[in-house]
Design an enzyme around this catalytic site. Structure first.
Site, PDB file in Angstrom:
ATOM      1  N   GLU A  45       0.538  -1.175   0.018  1.00 60.49           N
ATOM      2  CA  GLU A  45      -0.240   0.373  -0.081  1.00 60.49           C
ATOM      3  C   GLU A  45       0.457   1.305   0.137  1.00 60.49           C
ATOM      4  O   GLU A  45       0.443   2.361  -0.913  1.00 60.49           O
ATOM      5  CB  GLU A  45      -0.728  -0.254   1.663  1.00 60.49           C
ATOM      6  CG  GLU A  45      -1.617   1.317   1.566  1.00 60.49           C
ATOM      7  CD  GLU A  45      -1.466   1.326   3.097  1.00 60.49           C
ATOM      8  OE1 GLU A  45      -2.071   2.634   3.408  1.00 60.49           O
ATOM      9  OE2 GLU A  45      -2.511   0.651   4.090  1.00 60.49           O
ATOM     10  N   ASP A  49       0.910   3.543  -2.853  1.00 62.90           N
ATOM     11  CA  ASP A  49       0.190   5.140  -2.884  1.00 62.90           C
ATOM     12  C   ASP A  49       1.086   5.971  -4.114  1.00 62.90           C
ATOM     13  O   ASP A  49       0.754   7.119  -4.892  1.00 62.90           O
ATOM     14  CB  ASP A  49       0.192   5.946  -1.937  1.00 62.90           C
ATOM     15  CG  ASP A  49      -0.022   7.164  -1.112  1.00 62.90           C
ATOM     16  OD1 ASP A  49      -1.273   7.751  -1.942  1.00 62.90           O
ATOM     17  OD2 ASP A  49       0.336   7.507  -0.744  1.00 62.90           O
ATOM     18  N   GLU A 121      -4.651   0.118  -3.779  1.00 66.45           N
ATOM     19  CA  GLU A 121      -2.351   1.559  -3.754  1.00 66.45           C
ATOM     20  C   GLU A 121      -2.147  -0.802  -4.401  1.00 66.45           C
ATOM     21  O   GLU A 121      -0.806   0.069  -4.465  1.00 66.45           O
ATOM     22  CB  GLU A 121      -2.711   2.138  -2.665  1.00 66.45           C
ATOM     23  CG  GLU A 121      -3.626   3.015  -2.622  1.00 66.45           C
ATOM     24  CD  GLU A 121      -3.439   4.250  -1.332  1.00 66.45           C
ATOM     25  OE1 GLU A 121      -3.589   5.312  -1.679  1.00 66.45           O
ATOM     26  OE2 GLU A 121      -2.672   3.259  -0.645  1.00 66.45           O
TER      27      GLU A 121
END
Length: 228
Positions: A45, A49, A121
């Protein structure tokens, strides 16, 4: 490791086939199911991002070569925020293939905005690690394409418009107050009231504070249009 039928179908919806299926499995594993032998998707994640941010920033510049930083920033924020990632996740049925612990699953984890956004993400990072930046970029542009094209309109939301209305009349910024919260923890409903220094106000309810604030601002703008 071979993908399950559900994950194989999900890979088709992504438009990307993994050389290393373990990366997709890891991206779908929530922390509520992690263990010493099973990694969760939190590190992915974090990486995803950053990959998303770079792709979207570049896409916005390519889409509007004359936009200034002050115009690009709100468009960028509207496209990379957790809510936008969760919306994309819902569109491709990501929640159906999430691997969750029992308690999180029973509390509606497959529908939670934060979990969906984080997993989206993580998927981006999995594609990036498996196929490189070009593969991740192609997938993001395919899934976010219409949003990038409409970002200029979407970024100019009701809250922004209401704040500009107040500034033009030398008023302080509108205040947003949470006046109530109802529903279970996994599916809350927030009631938000927006107030101007003039005393004018409006109230709305929605599953997130952001959505309720936007709706309240939109209602107040309509009221201001009829009274001006």
């Amino acid at each position: 490791m071979k993908l399950s039928k559900d994950l194989d179908h999900f890979s088709t919806r992504l438009g990307y086939r993994f050389a290393d299926p373990d990366l997709l499995i890891k991206s779908m594993t929530h922390s509520s199911l992690s263990s010493a032998t099973r990694e969760d998707n939190q590190r992915l994640e974090f990486l995803g991002d950053r990959v998303l941010g770079l792709v979207i920033a570049n896409a916005l510049i390519d889409h509007d070569s004359e936009a200034q930083e002050g115009q690009l920033a709100p468009r960028f924020n509207s496209l990379v925020r957790k809510e936008a990632c969760a919306e994309v996740a819902q569109e491709i049925g990501l929640g159906e293939v999430l691997k969750l612990g029992r308690s999180e699953m029973l509390s509606g984890g497959r529908r939670k905005q934060a979990i969906l956004g984080d997993a989206m993400e993580a998927v981006i990072a999995a594609v990036y690690l498996d196929g490189g930046f070009d593969a991740a970029r192609a997938m993001i542009l395919r899934l976010w394409g219409a949003r990038v094209a409409n970002a200029a309109d979407d970024a100019r939301d009701a809250k922004t418009t209401l704040q500009e209305w107040a500034q033009a009349r030398k008023l302080p910024p509108p205040q947003y107050i949470e006046v109530a919260r109802s529903g279970p923890d996994h599916a809350p409903v927030f009631s938000i009231e927006v107030r101007l220094e003039t005393g004018q106000s409006a109230q709305a309810s929605a599953p997130s504070k952001r959505a309720a604030s936007q709706e309240a601002a939109a209602l107040l703008l309509k009221e201001l249009e009829t009274t001006s």
